[in-house]
Write a protein that holds these residues in place. Structure first.
Motif, PDB file in Angstrom:
ATOM      1  N   ILE A  54      -7.833   2.399  14.669  1.00  0.00           N
ATOM      2  CA  ILE A  54      -7.689   1.917  16.041  1.00  0.00           C
ATOM      3  C   ILE A  54      -7.057   0.528  15.980  1.00  0.00           C
ATOM      4  CG2 ILE A  54      -8.866   1.330  18.192  1.00  0.00           C
ATOM      5  CD1 ILE A  54     -11.233   3.086  17.092  1.00  0.00           C
ATOM      6  N   TYR A  55      -5.903   0.392  16.596  1.00  0.00           N
ATOM      7  CA  TYR A  55      -5.213  -0.897  16.639  1.00  0.00           C
ATOM      8  C   TYR A  55      -5.126  -1.336  18.088  1.00  0.00           C
ATOM      9  CZ  TYR A  55      -3.524   0.134  11.880  1.00  0.00           C
ATOM     10  OH  TYR A  55      -3.432   0.424  10.538  1.00  0.00           O
ATOM     11  N   THR A  56      -5.565  -2.559  18.378  1.00  0.00           N
ATOM     12  CA  THR A  56      -5.488  -3.115  19.716  1.00  0.00           C
ATOM     13  C   THR A  56      -4.390  -4.169  19.736  1.00  0.00           C
ATOM     14  OG1 THR A  56      -7.850  -2.731  20.012  1.00  0.00           O
ATOM     15  CG2 THR A  56      -6.779  -4.230  21.570  1.00  0.00           C
ATOM     16  N   CYS A  57      -3.417  -3.957  20.600  1.00  0.00           N
ATOM     17  CA  CYS A  57      -2.289  -4.887  20.726  1.00  0.00           C
ATOM     18  C   CYS A  57      -2.616  -5.963  21.760  1.00  0.00           C
ATOM     19  CB  CYS A  57      -1.035  -4.139  21.185  1.00  0.00           C
ATOM     20  SG  CYS A  57      -0.464  -2.914  19.995  1.00  0.00           S
ATOM     21  N   HIS A  58      -1.982  -7.096  21.615  1.00  0.00           N
ATOM     22  CA  HIS A  58      -2.073  -8.112  22.663  1.00  0.00           C
ATOM     23  C   HIS A  58      -1.436  -7.534  23.929  1.00  0.00           C
ATOM     24  CE1 HIS A  58      -3.597 -11.398  20.248  1.00  0.00           C
ATOM     25  NE2 HIS A  58      -2.758 -11.054  19.293  1.00  0.00           N
ATOM     26  N   PRO A  59      -1.960  -7.908  25.105  1.00  0.00           N
ATOM     27  CA  PRO A  59      -1.366  -7.404  26.354  1.00  0.00           C
ATOM     28  C   PRO A  59       0.149  -7.650  26.387  1.00  0.00           C
ATOM     29  CG  PRO A  59      -3.433  -8.504  26.821  1.00  0.00           C
ATOM     30  CD  PRO A  59      -3.133  -8.757  25.362  1.00  0.00           C
ATOM     31  N   GLY A  60       0.861  -6.613  26.798  1.00  0.00           N
ATOM     32  CA  GLY A  60       2.317  -6.686  26.885  1.00  0.00           C
ATOM     33  C   GLY A  60       3.046  -6.422  25.578  1.00  0.00           C
TER      34      GLY A  60
ATOM     35  N   LEU B  97      -7.292  -0.510  27.129  1.00  0.00           N
ATOM     36  CA  LEU B  97      -5.833  -0.358  27.138  1.00  0.00           C
ATOM     37  C   LEU B  97      -5.204  -1.117  25.968  1.00  0.00           C
ATOM     38  CD1 LEU B  97      -5.240  -0.696  30.976  1.00  0.00           C
ATOM     39  CD2 LEU B  97      -5.520   1.386  29.606  1.00  0.00           C
ATOM     40  N   ASN B  98      -3.890  -0.949  25.824  1.00  0.00           N
ATOM     41  CA  ASN B  98      -3.133  -1.603  24.747  1.00  0.00           C
ATOM     42  C   ASN B  98      -3.636  -1.173  23.374  1.00  0.00           C
ATOM     43  OD1 ASN B  98      -1.535  -3.279  26.579  1.00  0.00           O
ATOM     44  ND2 ASN B  98      -3.474  -4.323  26.958  1.00  0.00           N
ATOM     45  N   THR B  99      -4.109   0.064  23.287  1.00  0.00           N
ATOM     46  CA  THR B  99      -4.725   0.554  22.066  1.00  0.00           C
ATOM     47  C   THR B  99      -3.972   1.758  21.512  1.00  0.00           C
ATOM     48  OG1 THR B  99      -6.872  -0.212  22.842  1.00  0.00           O
ATOM     49  CG2 THR B  99      -6.898   1.406  21.095  1.00  0.00           C
ATOM     50  N   VAL B 100      -3.837   1.773  20.204  1.00  0.00           N
ATOM     51  CA  VAL B 100      -3.244   2.882  19.466  1.00  0.00           C
ATOM     52  C   VAL B 100      -4.343   3.484  18.595  1.00  0.00           C
ATOM     53  CG1 VAL B 100      -1.595   3.484  17.652  1.00  0.00           C
ATOM     54  CG2 VAL B 100      -0.941   1.849  19.415  1.00  0.00           C
ATOM     55  N   VAL B 101      -4.429   4.797  18.590  1.00  0.00           N
ATOM     56  CA  VAL B 101      -5.390   5.507  17.742  1.00  0.00           C
ATOM     57  C   VAL B 101      -4.603   6.491  16.895  1.00  0.00           C
ATOM     58  CG1 VAL B 101      -7.360   7.097  17.724  1.00  0.00           C
ATOM     59  CG2 VAL B 101      -7.207   5.315  19.488  1.00  0.00           C
ATOM     60  N   HIS B 102      -4.828   6.450  15.590  1.00  0.00           N
ATOM     61  CA  HIS B 102      -4.249   7.494  14.757  1.00  0.00           C
ATOM     62  C   HIS B 102      -5.252   7.982  13.741  1.00  0.00           C
ATOM     63  CE1 HIS B 102      -2.345   4.262  12.057  1.00  0.00           C
ATOM     64  NE2 HIS B 102      -2.415   3.647  13.214  1.00  0.00           N
ATOM     65  N   LEU B 103      -5.076   9.256  13.381  1.00  0.00           N
ATOM     66  CA  LEU B 103      -6.008   9.969  12.510  1.00  0.00           C
ATOM     67  C   LEU B 103      -5.236  10.545  11.331  1.00  0.00           C
ATOM     68  CD1 LEU B 103      -7.544  11.953  15.470  1.00  0.00           C
ATOM     69  CD2 LEU B 103      -8.641  10.032  14.339  1.00  0.00           C
ATOM     70  N   TRP B 104      -5.748  10.295  10.132  1.00  0.00           N
ATOM     71  CA  TRP B 104      -5.103  10.776   8.913  1.00  0.00           C
ATOM     72  C   TRP B 104      -6.101  11.594   8.106  1.00  0.00           C
ATOM     73  CZ3 TRP B 104       0.003   9.965   8.354  1.00  0.00           C
ATOM     74  CH2 TRP B 104       0.577   9.017   9.203  1.00  0.00           C
TER      75      TRP B 104
ATOM     76  N   GLN C  12      -4.042  -7.641  18.087  1.00  0.00           N
ATOM     77  CA  GLN C  12      -5.220  -8.448  18.390  1.00  0.00           C
ATOM     78  C   GLN C  12      -6.346  -8.132  17.399  1.00  0.00           C
ATOM     79  OE1 GLN C  12      -7.293  -7.512  22.160  1.00  0.00           O
ATOM     80  NE2 GLN C  12      -6.637  -9.580  22.746  1.00  0.00           N
ATOM     81  N   LYS C  13      -6.518  -6.818  17.101  1.00  0.00           N
ATOM     82  CA  LYS C  13      -7.528  -6.416  16.119  1.00  0.00           C
ATOM     83  C   LYS C  13      -7.192  -5.040  15.575  1.00  0.00           C
ATOM     84  CE  LYS C  13     -10.971  -4.344  19.170  1.00  0.00           C
ATOM     85  NZ  LYS C  13     -12.354  -4.329  19.625  1.00  0.00           N
ATOM     86  N   GLN C  14      -7.769  -4.766  14.418  1.00  0.00           N
ATOM     87  CA  GLN C  14      -7.611  -3.469  13.761  1.00  0.00           C
ATOM     88  C   GLN C  14      -8.992  -2.991  13.338  1.00  0.00           C
ATOM     89  OE1 GLN C  14      -4.308  -5.412  11.149  1.00  0.00           O
ATOM     90  NE2 GLN C  14      -4.320  -3.221  10.717  1.00  0.00           N
ATOM     91  N   GLU C  15      -9.211  -1.692  13.467  1.00  0.00           N
ATOM     92  CA  GLU C  15     -10.457  -1.075  13.018  1.00  0.00           C
ATOM     93  C   GLU C  15     -10.099   0.209  12.290  1.00  0.00           C
ATOM     94  OE1 GLU C  15     -13.482  -0.622  16.215  1.00  0.00           O
ATOM     95  OE2 GLU C  15     -11.884  -1.446  17.471  1.00  0.00           O
ATOM     96  N   ASN C  16     -10.906   0.580  11.333  1.00  0.00           N
ATOM     97  CA  ASN C  16     -10.785   1.929  10.820  1.00  0.00           C
ATOM     98  C   ASN C  16     -12.140   2.440  10.395  1.00  0.00           C
ATOM     99  OD1 ASN C  16     -10.474   0.501   8.145  1.00  0.00           O
ATOM    100  ND2 ASN C  16     -10.192   2.596   7.458  1.00  0.00           N
TER     101      ASN C  16
END
Length: 111
Positions: free
Chosen positions: A7-13, A48-55, A90-94
């Motif tokens: 899970i990657y959270t981007c800064h707004p915009g 919002l501003n979040t990307v989720v990917h699964l491997w 802004q932050k990364q989680e896995n």
């Protein structure tokens, strides 16, 4: 099988810039080294501003080997440096997930 849930959270915009950079620089490398993408998403509800990917990987050892090979590729380092210099995240989680026993039995039964 295990799943690396990222899970990657981007800064707004910055979401569009992150997705574009990822598509151009990271995606080809991850396809080359990791191979088994189970899903790659951007959120439309909730945080919002979040990307989720699964491997998917056969095991932790498989994950370590594949991610180690990718990390050794100079192009991966270039991608990471560019992403950092652009200040996109802004932050990364896995999370490492393993199948619950009933799901593992279900997938084996499906063949």
């Amino acid at each position: 099988m295990i799943v690396d849930h990222r899970i990657y959270t981007c800064h707004p915009g910055k979401l569009a810039a992150f997705v574009k950079l990822y598509e151009e620089a990271a995606w080809p490398l991850q396809q080359k080294y990791l191979k088994n993408c189970l899903g790659w998403f951007t959120t439309t509800e909730g945080e919002l501003n979040t990307v989720v990917h699964l491997w998917g990987y056969d095991s932790l050892a498989d994950r370590d080997a594949k991610r180690g090979a990718m990390a050794a590729d100079p192009a991966w380092g270039e991608y990471l440096a560019k992403s950092a210099s652009m200040g996109l995240l802004q932050k990364q989680e896995n999370r490492i997930c393993k199948p619950a026993p009933h799901y593992e039995a279900y997938t084996k039964a499906k063949g």
